[in-house]
Motif scaffolding. Sequence first.
Motif, mmCIF file in Angstrom:
data_model
loop_
_atom_site.group_PDB
_atom_site.id
_atom_site.type_symbol
_atom_site.label_atom_id
_atom_site.label_comp_id
_atom_site.label_asym_id
_atom_site.label_seq_id
_atom_site.Cartn_x
_atom_site.Cartn_y
_atom_site.Cartn_z
ATOM 1 N N LEU A 114 0.824 -1.202 0.000
ATOM 2 C CA LEU A 114 0.000 0.000 0.000
ATOM 3 C C LEU A 114 0.865 1.262 0.000
ATOM 4 C CD1 LEU A 114 -2.646 1.563 0.231
ATOM 5 C CD2 LEU A 114 -2.567 1.207 2.715
ATOM 6 N N ILE A 117 0.976 4.188 -2.850
ATOM 7 C CA ILE A 117 0.747 5.603 -2.549
ATOM 8 C C ILE A 117 1.904 6.451 -3.074
ATOM 9 C CG2 ILE A 117 0.596 7.287 -0.659
ATOM 10 C CD1 ILE A 117 -0.835 5.080 0.964
ATOM 11 N N ILE A 163 -3.817 1.063 -5.131
ATOM 12 C CA ILE A 163 -4.194 1.645 -3.840
ATOM 13 C C ILE A 163 -5.539 1.084 -3.390
ATOM 14 C CG2 ILE A 163 -5.026 3.776 -2.746
ATOM 15 C CD1 ILE A 163 -2.791 5.244 -4.230
ATOM 16 N N VAL A 212 -6.094 -1.221 -0.049
ATOM 17 C CA VAL A 212 -6.917 -0.739 1.052
ATOM 18 C C VAL A 212 -7.992 -1.766 1.411
ATOM 19 C CG1 VAL A 212 -8.690 0.962 1.676
ATOM 20 C CG2 VAL A 212 -6.523 1.721 0.703
ATOM 21 N N LEU A 236 3.467 6.995 6.350
ATOM 22 C CA LEU A 236 2.910 8.054 5.510
ATOM 23 C C LEU A 236 3.499 9.406 5.888
ATOM 24 C CD1 LEU A 236 -0.883 7.073 5.306
ATOM 25 C CD2 LEU A 236 0.917 6.665 3.620
ATOM 26 N N ILE A 294 -6.816 7.709 2.245
ATOM 27 C CA ILE A 294 -5.608 7.290 1.515
ATOM 28 C C ILE A 294 -5.507 8.033 0.181
ATOM 29 C CG2 ILE A 294 -4.481 5.359 0.359
ATOM 30 C CD1 ILE A 294 -4.218 5.272 3.379
ATOM 31 N N TYR A 334 -4.592 11.666 0.841
ATOM 32 C CA TYR A 334 -3.199 11.814 1.271
ATOM 33 C C TYR A 334 -2.251 11.595 0.093
ATOM 34 C CZ TYR A 334 0.756 11.880 4.432
ATOM 35 O OH TYR A 334 1.922 12.237 5.081
ATOM 36 N N THR A 335 -2.633 10.710 -0.813
ATOM 37 C CA THR A 335 -1.825 10.521 -2.024
ATOM 38 C C THR A 335 -1.773 11.812 -2.836
ATOM 39 O OG1 THR A 335 -2.482 8.187 -2.091
ATOM 40 C CG2 THR A 335 -1.548 9.122 -4.108
#
Length: 539
Positions: free
Chosen positions: A332, A336, A344, A348, A376, A417, A420-421
Motif C-alpha cells: 500500500l 501511494i 491503492i 486498502v 505516511l 488514503i 493523502y496521495t
Amino acid sequence: MLVNDSLLNILLVDDEPFIRKGLAALIDWEAEGYRIAGEASNGRNALQLMVEEEYDLIISDIKMPEMDGIEFLSYVRNKKISNARFVFLSGYYDFQYAKTGMQYGCCDYILKPIQKDELLAALRRIMEECRREAGRNKDNKVYEKAYLDRNIMALIWGKYDDVNLSYVKQKLKLTDKVSYLHLEISLRDERFLVLSDEKRREEQRKLYHYAALLLKDRADHIIFDVTKSTECYDIGIIYSDYFAKDRNMSSKDWTVWLVMELTERIGYTIAACSGSKVDSIEAISDSYREASMMRFFRFSSKSENDAAPMASNNKTVKNLQPDYLRKELEDLIHSIEINDTVKIRTSVKLIYSRMLDPHIESEAIGLNIQYLLYRLLGLAYELDANINQDEILHYMKDAVFSSDKIKGNEYKFMRFIEDYTDYLVQLRQNNTKGTINQIEAEIENNYAQNLSLKSLGEKYYINSAYLGQIFKKNYGCCFKDYLNNVRMRKAAETMLRTNKKIYEIAGDVGYKNIEYFINKFEDIYGMTPSRFRKRNLAR
C-alpha cells in the motif's frame, strides 16, 4: 423536605382517620428508614392507590368496611399485585382472626392501643429482613450481570457458541441493526492524567455508573473495561437503533447527547467512537474492531506523542507491526508513493478486511495503524523536511472519520488514503507561489465572506492540509489568524474613514457576533474599537 430514595414506602390502611394520624405522629419514620407514602380508609381504596404507587410495607387494620384486612391481603397475594410486607393492627379479641392473616403472608401484628416501643420493634425487624433480602438480590444481580458480560464479550471477540448467543439474545432487547460504541475518559485531559491509577479506575467506575443511570432499563447493554488495557479507562455499549428513536434523535445526535451528559457528570473529557452498524448481534465483533481502529486513529496518545521522531526513522517503526501484515502495508505504501490508484484501492480493501479478522488482537490493529501513519508521515517528511509533523498527523487521524456524508468506515479509510496521495503529489510539485498570490488576492477582496481552507482548496485545486502548511510557512500564522488579521485591518481603516457604528463595521468585515469582534480587535490593537477610533481621530 426531599426524601432519600432508600426509604421504604409505607401505606397506612385504617377506617379511623385519627388512628392514621396518630400512627404518623407516633415516631420519626424517616429516622427508621421509612416514609408514609399513602393512606386509605379500607382495602378497596388501598388497592386503587397501589395501581399508582409501589409500597414496601402495608400497615392495615383488620376490621374495616367494604373490604377488611384479611380480604385485602388475600386479594393482593392471589392477584400478585405486590410483594409488600403486611403488618396487621388488631385488638386482643381479634387475635385468632389475625392468625388467619399469617397464612396469607402477614409478617407481624401489633395490638391496639398501639405502643411506640412495640411499633419500633416490628419496624426494625422488618427493616433488617429487607436489608438482608436486598443484599441477596444485589448479589444475584451482580452475578447475573457478570455472567451476561462474559457472554457479550464472547460475541465482541468473535469467539462464541450457541450458548453465548442464546443468553445474550434472551437478556438484551436488540433490533436488527446493532453497533458497538466505545467510550473512554480521555488521557488528553490533563486533570485526569495527573490522577493515580487507583483514582483513574474509580472515575472509570463512575463513568459506568452514570452511563447506567442515563440508559436506565438498557443498562445491561453496558460493559465495563472492554479493552482490558492498563492505559484505557473505558466502557462499551451494544447500541440498538431504538435508543435514539425513543428520544426522537438520530444515532449521531444520541451519541453526542450521551457524551455531553457523561462529560458534565464526571467532569472529565469523554472520547467516543463507534463501529458501523451490523445486521445482527452475531456480527458485533466486526463493529467492535472498526471502533478499535477508530480509537487508535483518533485517541491514541502514544502515536501522537511519538510522531515526530518516528517519522524521520522508519526503520525503528517497522518493528511495531506483525509480520503477517508487513507485505500488505508495504504494498500500500509503495502504491501511494507512485500514485497507482488501482493498486491503492486493491490494497486498502485487503488491509481493511484483514484488520477485521477476529483472530487479530486489538493491540495488533493499533500497532499496524501506527505503523501506517508513521510511514505516511515519513513520505511527506522526505519531500519537505520543514512540514509540521504534529499537524499532519492530526490531519491524517481526523480526515478518516470527519465527514458526515461518508457511507462507512472502509469508504472513509479509502478516501483518506486517496486524499493523502494527492497531498504527496502536491508536495512533489512544490510550485504554489502563483496560487498563493491568487488566494491572497481572494482573501483581500472577499474577506467578509465565509472563507475556509476547504473552500479555497477546492476553488484553486490544492489540498486543504497542504494549503494550511503553506500559510504557516509563508505568513508565520495559521489561515484563521491570517483571515482575522485582514478583517481587523479592514475594520480599523473603516473606523477612521467613515462614521459607521461599530456593530455595522463588524458585520461589514464578516462578524455576526459583536462581542467576538471586539475581543479579536482588542487582541490585535490592544484596545476596544471605540477607544481606537477616539484616540486616532483626536490627533
